[in-house]
Each structure stands twice: as C-alpha cells, then as structure tokens.
Design a protein around this motif. Structure first.
Motif, PDB file in Angstrom:
ATOM      1  N   ASN A   1       0.887  -1.011   0.157  1.00  0.00           N
ATOM      2  CA  ASN A   1       0.023  -0.037   0.118  1.00  0.00           C
ATOM      3  C   ASN A   1       1.062   1.431   0.249  1.00  0.00           C
ATOM      4  OD1 ASN A   1      -2.165   1.526   0.087  1.00  0.00           O
ATOM      5  ND2 ASN A   1      -1.979   1.596   2.443  1.00  0.00           N
ATOM      6  N   VAL A   2       0.687   2.075  -0.968  1.00  0.00           N
ATOM      7  CA  VAL A   2       1.549   3.261  -1.149  1.00  0.00           C
ATOM      8  C   VAL A   2       0.708   4.438  -0.774  1.00  0.00           C
ATOM      9  CG1 VAL A   2       2.959   4.733  -2.411  1.00  0.00           C
ATOM     10  CG2 VAL A   2       3.074   2.269  -3.087  1.00  0.00           C
ATOM     11  N   SER A   3       1.199   5.539   0.219  1.00  0.00           N
ATOM     12  CA  SER A   3       0.566   6.565   0.779  1.00  0.00           C
ATOM     13  C   SER A   3       1.381   7.394   1.019  1.00  0.00           C
ATOM     14  CB  SER A   3      -0.333   6.162   2.033  1.00  0.00           C
ATOM     15  OG  SER A   3       0.577   5.936   2.921  1.00  0.00           O
ATOM     16  N   ILE A   4       0.815   8.741   0.929  1.00  0.00           N
ATOM     17  CA  ILE A   4       1.455   9.920   1.304  1.00  0.00           C
ATOM     18  C   ILE A   4       0.956  10.871   2.681  1.00  0.00           C
ATOM     19  CG2 ILE A   4       1.895  12.271   0.237  1.00  0.00           C
ATOM     20  CD1 ILE A   4       2.888   9.891  -1.545  1.00  0.00           C
ATOM     21  N   PRO A   5       1.571  10.386   3.587  1.00  0.00           N
ATOM     22  CA  PRO A   5       0.959  10.896   5.085  1.00  0.00           C
ATOM     23  C   PRO A   5       1.389  12.763   5.168  1.00  0.00           C
ATOM     24  CG  PRO A   5       3.176   9.702   5.104  1.00  0.00           C
ATOM     25  CD  PRO A   5       2.715   9.530   3.614  1.00  0.00           C
ATOM     26  N   ASP A   6       2.152  12.982   4.410  1.00  0.00           N
ATOM     27  CA  ASP A   6       2.464  14.552   4.328  1.00  0.00           C
ATOM     28  C   ASP A   6       3.160  14.905   3.017  1.00  0.00           C
ATOM     29  OD1 ASP A   6       5.420  14.649   4.500  1.00  0.00           O
ATOM     30  OD2 ASP A   6       5.147  13.905   6.783  1.00  0.00           O
ATOM     31  N   ALA A   7       3.274  16.014   2.739  1.00  0.00           N
ATOM     32  CA  ALA A   7       3.988  16.756   1.545  1.00  0.00           C
ATOM     33  C   ALA A   7       5.338  16.110   0.830  1.00  0.00           C
ATOM     34  CB  ALA A   7       3.958  18.125   1.581  1.00  0.00           C
ATOM     35  N   MET A   8       6.111  15.692   2.086  1.00  0.00           N
ATOM     36  CA  MET A   8       7.212  15.669   1.636  1.00  0.00           C
ATOM     37  C   MET A   8       7.922  13.875   2.123  1.00  0.00           C
ATOM     38  SD  MET A   8       8.499  18.136   0.496  1.00  0.00           S
ATOM     39  CE  MET A   8       9.869  18.813   0.602  1.00  0.00           C
ATOM     40  N   THR A   9       6.842  13.095   2.335  1.00  0.00           N
ATOM     41  CA  THR A   9       6.836  11.601   2.825  1.00  0.00           C
ATOM     42  C   THR A   9       6.069  10.862   1.896  1.00  0.00           C
ATOM     43  OG1 THR A   9       7.274  12.530   4.992  1.00  0.00           O
ATOM     44  CG2 THR A   9       7.072  10.074   4.638  1.00  0.00           C
ATOM     45  N   ILE A  10       6.651   9.598   1.578  1.00  0.00           N
ATOM     46  CA  ILE A  10       6.040   8.659   0.943  1.00  0.00           C
ATOM     47  C   ILE A  10       6.021   7.380   1.745  1.00  0.00           C
ATOM     48  CG2 ILE A  10       5.638   7.090  -1.085  1.00  0.00           C
ATOM     49  CD1 ILE A  10       7.014   9.153  -2.910  1.00  0.00           C
ATOM     50  N   SER A  11       5.000   6.862   2.216  1.00  0.00           N
ATOM     51  CA  SER A  11       4.999   5.493   3.240  1.00  0.00           C
ATOM     52  C   SER A  11       4.707   4.261   2.304  1.00  0.00           C
ATOM     53  CB  SER A  11       3.855   5.829   4.380  1.00  0.00           C
ATOM     54  OG  SER A  11       3.681   4.646   4.888  1.00  0.00           O
ATOM     55  N   ILE A  12       5.253   3.316   2.436  1.00  0.00           N
ATOM     56  CA  ILE A  12       5.122   1.849   1.527  1.00  0.00           C
ATOM     57  C   ILE A  12       5.018   1.078   2.809  1.00  0.00           C
ATOM     58  CG2 ILE A  12       5.825   0.311   0.128  1.00  0.00           C
ATOM     59  CD1 ILE A  12       7.672   2.811  -1.089  1.00  0.00           C
ATOM     60  N   GLN A  13       3.604   0.253   2.617  1.00  0.00           N
ATOM     61  CA  GLN A  13       3.257  -0.537   3.707  1.00  0.00           C
ATOM     62  C   GLN A  13       3.059  -2.080   2.961  1.00  0.00           C
ATOM     63  OE1 GLN A  13       0.063   0.350   6.273  1.00  0.00           O
ATOM     64  NE2 GLN A  13       0.669  -1.450   7.975  1.00  0.00           N
ATOM     65  N   PRO A  14       4.016  -2.867   2.975  1.00  0.00           N
ATOM     66  CA  PRO A  14       4.151  -4.151   2.180  1.00  0.00           C
ATOM     67  C   PRO A  14       2.916  -4.969   2.883  1.00  0.00           C
ATOM     68  CG  PRO A  14       6.179  -3.827   2.955  1.00  0.00           C
ATOM     69  CD  PRO A  14       5.533  -2.664   3.870  1.00  0.00           C
ATOM     70  N   TRP A  15       2.150  -5.745   2.037  1.00  0.00           N
ATOM     71  CA  TRP A  15       1.220  -6.648   2.647  1.00  0.00           C
ATOM     72  C   TRP A  15       1.864  -7.801   3.181  1.00  0.00           C
ATOM     73  CZ3 TRP A  15      -0.800  -4.887  -2.615  1.00  0.00           C
ATOM     74  CH2 TRP A  15      -1.627  -3.790  -2.440  1.00  0.00           C
ATOM     75  N   ASP A  16       3.188  -8.218   2.652  1.00  0.00           N
ATOM     76  CA  ASP A  16       3.904  -9.347   3.180  1.00  0.00           C
ATOM     77  C   ASP A  16       5.155  -8.732   3.521  1.00  0.00           C
ATOM     78  OD1 ASP A  16       5.570 -11.459   3.389  1.00  0.00           O
ATOM     79  OD2 ASP A  16       5.281 -12.156   1.216  1.00  0.00           O
ATOM     80  N   LYS A  17       5.232  -8.855   4.934  1.00  0.00           N
ATOM     81  CA  LYS A  17       6.356  -8.302   5.588  1.00  0.00           C
ATOM     82  C   LYS A  17       7.896  -8.774   5.062  1.00  0.00           C
ATOM     83  CE  LYS A  17       3.880  -6.107   8.575  1.00  0.00           C
ATOM     84  NZ  LYS A  17       3.059  -4.974   7.777  1.00  0.00           N
ATOM     85  N   THR A  18       7.686  -9.944   4.520  1.00  0.00           N
ATOM     86  CA  THR A  18       9.137 -10.461   3.995  1.00  0.00           C
ATOM     87  C   THR A  18       9.491  -9.839   2.891  1.00  0.00           C
ATOM     88  OG1 THR A  18       7.827 -12.304   2.814  1.00  0.00           O
ATOM     89  CG2 THR A  18       8.414 -12.862   4.993  1.00  0.00           C
ATOM     90  N   ALA A  19       8.577  -8.841   2.116  1.00  0.00           N
ATOM     91  CA  ALA A  19       9.011  -8.415   0.922  1.00  0.00           C
ATOM     92  C   ALA A  19       9.758  -6.994   1.259  1.00  0.00           C
ATOM     93  CB  ALA A  19       7.645  -7.997  -0.111  1.00  0.00           C
ATOM     94  N   ILE A  20       9.783  -6.561   2.366  1.00  0.00           N
ATOM     95  CA  ILE A  20      10.471  -5.287   2.484  1.00  0.00           C
ATOM     96  C   ILE A  20      11.767  -5.026   1.913  1.00  0.00           C
ATOM     97  CG2 ILE A  20      11.630  -3.904   4.716  1.00  0.00           C
ATOM     98  CD1 ILE A  20       9.242  -4.203   6.055  1.00  0.00           C
ATOM     99  N   GLY A  21      12.763  -6.153   2.208  1.00  0.00           N
ATOM    100  CA  GLY A  21      13.994  -6.253   1.654  1.00  0.00           C
ATOM    101  C   GLY A  21      13.977  -5.855   0.174  1.00  0.00           C
ATOM    102  N   ALA A  22      13.053  -6.872  -0.677  1.00  0.00           N
ATOM    103  CA  ALA A  22      12.921  -6.781  -1.879  1.00  0.00           C
ATOM    104  C   ALA A  22      12.328  -5.321  -2.519  1.00  0.00           C
ATOM    105  CB  ALA A  22      12.201  -7.707  -2.387  1.00  0.00           C
ATOM    106  N   ILE A  23      11.411  -4.799  -1.748  1.00  0.00           N
ATOM    107  CA  ILE A  23      10.914  -3.470  -2.027  1.00  0.00           C
ATOM    108  C   ILE A  23      11.958  -2.357  -1.864  1.00  0.00           C
ATOM    109  CG2 ILE A  23       9.084  -1.580  -1.334  1.00  0.00           C
ATOM    110  CD1 ILE A  23       7.451  -3.729  -0.605  1.00  0.00           C
ATOM    111  N   GLU A  24      12.715  -2.408  -0.839  1.00  0.00           N
ATOM    112  CA  GLU A  24      13.892  -1.468  -0.545  1.00  0.00           C
ATOM    113  C   GLU A  24      14.976  -1.333  -1.643  1.00  0.00           C
ATOM    114  OE1 GLU A  24      15.188  -0.067   3.733  1.00  0.00           O
ATOM    115  OE2 GLU A  24      15.344  -2.268   3.526  1.00  0.00           O
ATOM    116  N   LYS A  25      15.308  -2.680  -2.098  1.00  0.00           N
ATOM    117  CA  LYS A  25      16.183  -2.959  -3.131  1.00  0.00           C
ATOM    118  C   LYS A  25      15.733  -2.506  -4.462  1.00  0.00           C
ATOM    119  CE  LYS A  25      18.797  -6.615  -5.801  1.00  0.00           C
ATOM    120  NZ  LYS A  25      18.903  -7.816  -5.739  1.00  0.00           N
ATOM    121  N   ALA A  26      14.517  -2.536  -4.753  1.00  0.00           N
ATOM    122  CA  ALA A  26      13.713  -2.113  -5.974  1.00  0.00           C
ATOM    123  C   ALA A  26      13.654  -0.510  -6.110  1.00  0.00           C
ATOM    124  CB  ALA A  26      12.367  -2.585  -6.080  1.00  0.00           C
ATOM    125  N   ILE A  27      13.474  -0.118  -4.679  1.00  0.00           N
ATOM    126  CA  ILE A  27      13.566   1.533  -4.903  1.00  0.00           C
ATOM    127  C   ILE A  27      14.886   2.247  -5.278  1.00  0.00           C
ATOM    128  CG2 ILE A  27      13.498   3.549  -3.386  1.00  0.00           C
ATOM    129  CD1 ILE A  27      10.852   1.888  -2.106  1.00  0.00           C
TER     130      ILE A  27
END
Length: 184
Positions: A58-84
């Motif tokens: 889930n990708v959201s914008i909590p404020d004007a200078m921040t993007i928050s990414i909440q993976p549905w599968d916690k094991t994907a955090i490393g892969a998401i970070e690497k992709a970014i």
C-alpha cells in the motif's frame, strides 16, 4: 465522405494518445511534493517475478514530503527497498520493520532546472508525435481516389487545425508544469 472522417478521427486519436503520454510523463516529474506517481513504475522482484510496487504494498502520502510504503507481506520489505534503490529515484528508503519511509528532499535550484529541461524534452517529443500523426493523415488523404481537390484541401486544413490546437495544448501544459517545478 466516411473515409475522410475516419482519417481525421484517426489523426485526432493519435494526437490525444500523445497528450495522454505527456500527462503520464509529467506525473513522474516531481515538483517538490511527494506523490504516489513517483513510485508507480517501481518493479519489485517478488517470488522471482517482477511485480509493480502497488501490487505488493500500500503506497500512501502521509504528508507533503513523505511517501509511506506498507507491504502486505512483511518478508517483501528487503525486496521493495532494493527495488527503490535500483530504480534510481534519488530517495534513500528507511524501514522500521513494518513500513518503508521515503523522505522526498526539497528540490535544489539546479535540480528544478534539470526537471524543467526534462519536461521541455517530453513536450518536444509529444509535438513530434503530433506532427507525425498529421503527416500520416496527409499521406492517407493523398491515397484517396475519386475525391475532389476542394474536399481534400478542406480536410487537410481541418487536420492542420487539429495539429495546431494540440501543439498549443502541449505548450500550455508545459508552461503549467514549468511553473509548478520552479515554484518554491
């Protein structure tokens, strides 16, 4: 003449597609505010398959200078970070084990000019596409048999009017985007 209308309509659709592409390109050019469009093309290596980021988190914008990414599968955090990091967006991801936070740095004057140049290049490419659509339409008109020259000339002028209006629209969109980019 149905053939003439079809040619004009085809040209118009090609020009509209070019403008749609320009809008999409402009969404990716950030203007100092965080936006989900900034990460929409990030592909995450998820279970061995490249997957769009928005399909694994889930990708959201909590404020004007921040993007928050909440993976549905916690094991994907490393892969998401690497992709970014690999996608070369210019953001350093940080994670707290649950979410990944991207802090969007304020734009420097140099970066603003770079982005404005990028927007201008996208607009020029769009204008080339618009002119190519006009050229294709004109070629199609020349192929028609049994149509009077007056009707051909009228159709050519309506294609030219379409071209002029789409080029003008592209310039207006660019002017708006440049103002948005340069605004601090």
């Amino acid at each position: 003449m149905e053939e003439l209308n079809l040619i004009v309509e085809t040209v118009k659709q090609e020009m509209q597609a070019a403008m749609k592409h320009l809008d999409h390109a402009f969404q990716k050019i950030r203007a100092g505010r965080a936006s989900t469009a900034m990460v929409q093309d990030v592909m995450v290596e998820y279970y061995g398959a490249p997957t769009p980021l928005n399909q694994v988190a889930n990708v959201s914008i909590p404020d004007a200078m921040t993007i928050s990414i909440q993976p549905w599968d916690k094991t994907a955090i490393g892969a998401i970070e690497k992709a970014i990091i690999v996608s070369n967006l210019g953001f350093a991801p940080s994670n707290n084990g649950e979410n990944i936070i991207l802090n969007v740095p304020p734009l420097t004057e140099e970066r603003r000019k770079e982005l404005a140049k990028q927007a201008k290049a996208e607009t020029e490419q769009t204008k080339v596409t618009i002119r190519n659509a006009r050229q294709d339409g004109m070629k199609e008109l020349k192929k028609l048999d049994g149509v009077s020259e007056d009707i051909i000339k009228d159709t050519e002028s309506s294609i030219q009017e379409l071209t002029d209006s789409f080029v003008k629209k592209a310039d207006e969109v660019l002017k708006t985007k440049e103002a948005e980019i340069m605004k601090i």
